[in-house]
Structure formats: structure tokens, C-alpha cells
Design a protein around this motif. Structure first.
Motif, mmCIF file in Angstrom:
data_model
loop_
_atom_site.group_PDB
_atom_site.id
_atom_site.type_symbol
_atom_site.label_atom_id
_atom_site.label_comp_id
_atom_site.label_asym_id
_atom_site.label_seq_id
_atom_site.Cartn_x
_atom_site.Cartn_y
_atom_site.Cartn_z
ATOM 1 N N LYS A 88 4.330 6.453 -0.414
ATOM 2 C CA LYS A 88 4.796 6.834 0.926
ATOM 3 C C LYS A 88 6.129 6.148 1.223
ATOM 4 O O LYS A 88 6.392 5.055 0.730
ATOM 5 N N THR A 92 0.847 -1.204 0.000
ATOM 6 C CA THR A 92 0.000 0.000 0.000
ATOM 7 C C THR A 92 0.875 1.243 0.000
ATOM 8 O O THR A 92 0.621 2.202 -0.752
ATOM 9 N N ALA A 93 1.919 1.231 0.848
ATOM 10 C CA ALA A 93 2.809 2.405 0.915
ATOM 11 C C ALA A 93 3.454 2.657 -0.444
ATOM 12 O O ALA A 93 3.579 3.802 -0.884
ATOM 13 N N ILE A 97 2.259 1.853 -3.439
ATOM 14 C CA ILE A 97 1.261 2.386 -4.390
ATOM 15 C C ILE A 97 1.020 3.864 -4.106
ATOM 16 O O ILE A 97 0.931 4.698 -5.002
ATOM 17 N N GLU A 98 0.942 4.218 -2.813
ATOM 18 C CA GLU A 98 0.648 5.615 -2.456
ATOM 19 C C GLU A 98 1.889 6.503 -2.452
ATOM 20 O O GLU A 98 1.832 7.681 -2.122
#
Ligand code: HEM
Length: 489
Positions: A250, A244-245, A247-248
Motif C-alpha cells: 500500500k 504493514t503498508a 508488506i501489503e
């Protein structure tokens, strides 16, 4: 595995329940009767935790036979506890002889013998730093870690500690960056998450696993299952967070576990597969769990025995820090405090045995008993006694004396208690940082002192307490150090 009459095992499950019931009763009573008895509460908890793995390890199908054992009686329960504790020693192999520094008498010879141990290979035994350096710093292709000695650590998957050759290189390349400057300020999360269905905390399960690594691994099945389950869940959830990090856009955490999980890719040739992530996570837990903590315990023991060294450390810490918190940069300016940690580590090198199999003939030079060139032959094994190495009077004059200043100016990579050469401890910087930081913060606020028996001197205390050392789990250290801790005014 020691052989015990089956009748002994038969008496156990019921007896353990009785023992636990009794302890539970005492616990309940002591909690009800007074809130000012934290010691008895703690000691009961410690006993329960110690007993539970044994109880759970016993075969369930003989439980019915146990039903015929008479109901709870105090005597039965007390006997059960005593027997359980002695069986625990047999089962876990924790009991060992007293370690006495005075036993080191043969340091005139840098290599002691090449007699094989039982069925093993011919092995060179050494307690010489000179030989240790030449073996550990030799070309990686000429030595490797013995498979049978690291096999127990492989159970969870291939990992940095136990692998050899190309696999080791891949693991070191991946794990190495997790121990760089950015990760040092980060603390380890003390995961005390309870696993509801098993009733063990992660920490308790880890202790159980650590204490049963040697061939008796599957004896204490519950702890192992708990660990495996916790590990699986952790990897899956952290992998999701990492994806998730990414993809975003972060930034990812710089901690060791995130680094391992980020490299998790079943198809990748250069990354780690899931079993290797688990294997390395366990390797870090094993290697980092008891080691630094045990040495810190010994450091406090010595500082209590030698108050002048403690005072010197206190003055160093106060004049550098005053009332502010330490930063990473301060740590290199606390040489005496660091020297106290190194000196305790010299007496108790947590990684007490280092071994190598010789893959190609290696020529080494020894100085004692006379200068000579020796060929360590292909097919043989080198066993390095790390306590002996750090007791060598030729390298550490007056080795029995606690002298923190002997480490003044010694560069970190030469601190041989962490191993030497390409396979030296990857957690060395981490461990030193953690220890010096902890000592600085603790000693500024608290004073440690010895708890003497009537008429006992500090030197006698040292003999009594600090000689009671041996293997605790997988680390070498002092078993129990009674200390008085008081807040500084
Ligand atoms: C006082 C603390 C410690 C001591 C005395 C110590 C000692 C050692 C020694 C002697 C070795 C070399 C073994 C050999 O050459 O066969 C080693 C390797 C290793 N240590 Fe430590 N260690 C400590 C703390 C740690 C910590 C905190 C970690 C991780 C968090 C760690 C992880 C490792 C790993 C992964 C290896 C294998 C490195 C490789 O083979 O490439 N150690 N340690």
C-alpha cells in the motif's frame, strides 16, 4: 535560575492546591449557575493550565511540611495565584522589555560591534540584510550554528535545526522531501489526545516543554515525561503501520512524520536512528508550533488597524474564489493577502535571532557608513538581529508603515524573514500556504476590527497593542491583540 528564599518555595505546593481548589470551585459554580459564560470558563482553564506546571514542578517531599499551612481561605488562594504568576515569569523568563520599533537608530552602520557578550566569542552584531545575505549564503564549510545556542534543542536527539556539517546534510536530505508540493495540501493533525495517567493533553505538554527549553528544562518534569512517552508510542505505532503498508504494497502517507519514521533504521548509516526521529519530530513541533500562528495573529491586528487593506484583501479573495473552497493553485493568485502576511512577518520575524560561528575567515563587503571590505575572522560569531534587518530603511523605505504592496513581485526565496541560503527555513512554503489559505477562508466570512479604549485612535491602538511584543515561548510576536470579530452579511 533566579534564587528565591526556600521559604517561598515551601509555601507553594499547598498554596497551589488551594489556588487550584478555589479556581475549581469558581469553575464549578460558573458552570452550574449559567451555561452562557464561556469566557469565564475558558479563562479559568487557561489559568489552571498556566499554574499546573509550576505546581507539579515543586519537590513532592516537602508536601508534608505544607500540611501545616492553614486550610483553604480565599485570601491565601488569591495571593498564591498572584505570587505564582510572578514566579512563573521569573522561572520561565517570559517577561522582557517592551519592543519598540523606534529603537532602531543605528542603521547607518551595517555592523554594530564585535564586543563579546560576557564570556562568549567576539561577535559581530548586524541588522543589515546585505551582511546577512553574505554570511548565510556563504559556503556551508565556512560557518556553523553555535553549539551552545542549539544545545537545548538537542535534548531530544540530533535534528535538522541544531545539527551541522555532514549530519545536517543527511537530515536535510531526509526531511526535505516531506515539504514538497504533495504534502502542502495536508493539514497538521491537532493531536489533543489525553494522556490518562499524567493528565496533560499532548498540546498542553508541548506548551510546557516549549516554555521551559532554556536551561530550566527539567524543572517541569511532568510535561517532559508526557511528551517523551507520547513520542515513543507514536513512533512505535507508526513504524508498525509503515511496515504493514510496505508488506501489503500500500502507498505510504506523505506527511512529515511518516517520512521520518520510514527512515528510522538503527543500523542504517544514511537513515535516522530512533533518537534522531524523536529529535526531528520535536524540531518540527518547536519550529512549526508558534511561528505561523503568531504571525497570523499580528496579520489580523494590522488588518483591523487598516480596514482599507482588509477590504482590498476581501475583494481579492471574493473575486478569485467566489463561494468555492481555495485550491493550492489559487494561493499564488492572492498577492495582496500574501503581502499582508509577509508585512506582518516583517514586523515580527518569528525566528528573531540567527547566529553563525565563523569557521574560516570570510570576506564581506559593506556599504555603510562607507564602502569597505571586512574580514569576519575565524573563531568569531555573527549575531543577526532579524527585527533590525527588516526595519532597515535602506531596504524597506518608511519601515514603520504597513505596506503589503512592497512585497509585490518578490520571489518566495527572497523573503528573508525565513532566513536565507542553504539553511533557510524548510517550512517556509508550508507556512505561507497555511497562512494564506487560512486568511482567505477566514476573511471571506469574518470581519476583524480593533477594540479601542475610550477616546483612542487606531494609531494609538497600534502603539499600545502592537508594541507589546517579545518572546513568547520560542517565537517572537505580539503578546495579546484584542480584536472584535463579526460575521460578514
Ligand atoms: C512564520 C513562520 C516561520 C518563520 C518566521 C521561520 C523562520 C525560520 C528561520 C529564520 C530559519 C533559519 C534559522 C537559521 O538560519 O539559523 C528557520 C529554519 C528552520 N525552520 Fe522555520 N520558520 C517558520 C515556520 C516553520 C515551520 C512551519 C516549520 C516546520 C514545520 C519550520 C521548520 C524549520 C526548520 C526545520 C529549520 C532548520 C532548517 C535547516 O537548518 O536546514 N519553520 N526558520
Amino acid at each position: 535560575m533566579p534564587i528565591l528564599p526556600t521559604s517561598v518555595f515551601r509555601a507553594f505546593p499547598r498554596a497551589f492546591h488551594l489556588a487550584s481548589d478555589l479556581v475549581g470551585l469558581c469553575l464549578e459554580k460558573s458552570l452550574k449557575s449559567s451555561t452562557s459564560q464561556p469566557t469565564s470558563y475558558n479563562s479559568v482553564i487557561v489559568k489552571l493550565v498556566a499554574l499546573r506546571p509550576i505546581r507539579d514542578a515543586l519537590p513532592q517531599d516537602i508536601g508534608d511540611i505544607m500540611a501545616i499551612v492553614p486550610p483553604a481561605q480565599v485570601v491565601t488562594a488569591v495571593v498564591a495565584i498572584l505570587v505564582a504568576l510572578s514566579v512563573r515569569k521569573l522561572v520561565t523568563g517570559l517577561e522582557s522589555v517592551h519592543w519598540l520599533p523606534g529603537n532602531y537608530m543605528n542603521q547607518k552602520h551595517e555592523i554594530i560591534s564585535i564586543v563579546p557578550f560576557m564570556l562568549g566569542r567576539p561577535a559581530y552584531h548586524t541588522g543589515s540584510l546585505n551582511v546577512t545575505k553574505q554570511v548565510l549564503e556563504a559556503d556551508q564549510l565556512t560557518t556553523e550554528k553555535p553549539h551552545e545556542l542549539t544545545a537545548a534543542l538537542m535534548l531530544w536527539g540530533e535534528n535538522l535545526i541544531s545539527s551541522n556539517g555532514e549530519t545536517w546534510k543527511r537530515h536535510r536530505r531526509i526531511v526535505g522531501p516531506a515539504f514538497n508540493h504533495n504534502t502542502l495540501p495536508m493539514g497538521w493533525n491537532d493531536s489533543e489526545t489525553k494522556s490518562e495517567d499524567e493528565g496533560y493533553s499532548y498540546g498542553e505538554a508541548l506548551s510546557g516543554v516549549v516554555e521551559t527549553t532554556i536551561p530550566r528544562l527539567h524543572v517541569i518534569e511532568t510535561t517532559w515525561k508526557t511528551m517523551a512517552k507520547a513520542m515513543d508510542e507514536l513512533i512505535i505505532s507508526r513504524k508498525e503501520e509503515v511496515s504493514t503498508a510496505a508488506i501489503e504494497g500500500k502507498p505510504l502517507g506523505a506527511d512529515i512524520f511518516t517520512r521520518l519514521v520510514s527512515e528510522y533504521d538503527d543500523d542504517a548509516k544514511h537513515g535516522l536512528d530512533k533518537q534522531e526521529v524523536i529529535g526531528n519530530t520535536f524540531a518540527m513541533l518547536f519550529a512549526g508550533h508558534e511561528t505561523t500562528a503568531r504571525v497570523l495573529g499580528a496579520t489580523f491586528g494590522f488588518l483591523a488597524i487598516y480596514p482599507e487593506e482588509q477590504e482590498k484583501a476581501l475583494q481579492e479573495i471574493r473575486s478569485l474564489l467566489g463561494d468555492r473552497e481555495p485550491t493550492l493553485d489559487d494561493l499564488s493568485n492572492l498577492p495582496h493577502t500574501q503581502g499582508c502576511f509577509y508585512e506582518a512577518l516583517r514586523f515580527y520575524p518569528a525566528g528573531v535571532l540567527v547566529t553563525r560561528d565563523i569557521l574560516e575567515d570570510i570576506t564581506i563587503h559593506v556599504e555603510r557608513p562607507e564602502p569597505k571590505t571586512i574580514c569576519l575572522e575565524k573563531g568569531s560569531r555573527v549575531i543577526i538581529d532579524m527585527v533590525g534587518v527588516h526595519y532597515d530603511p535602506y531596504v524597506f523605505p518608511n519601515p514603520d508603515a504597513f505596506v503589503p504592496s512592497r512585497w509585490d513581485g518578490v520571489p518566495e526565496h527572497a523573503v528573508s524573514m525565513f532566513g536565507l541560503g542553504p539553511r533557510a527555513c524548510i517550512g517556509r512554503r508550508f507556512s505561507i500556504t497555511e497562512a494564506v489559505c487560512f486568511l482567505a477562508m477566514f476573511l471571506r466570512d469574518f470581519k476583524v476590527d480593533v477594540v479601542l479604549e475610550p477616546g483612542e485612535t487606531r494609531e494609538q491602538y497600534r502603539e499600545r497593542v502592537m508594541s507589546n511584543a517579545g518572546m513568547i515561548g520560542l517565537a517572537f510576536g505580539v503578546r495579546t491583540i484584542p480584536l472584535k470579530i463579526s460575521r460578514r452579511v
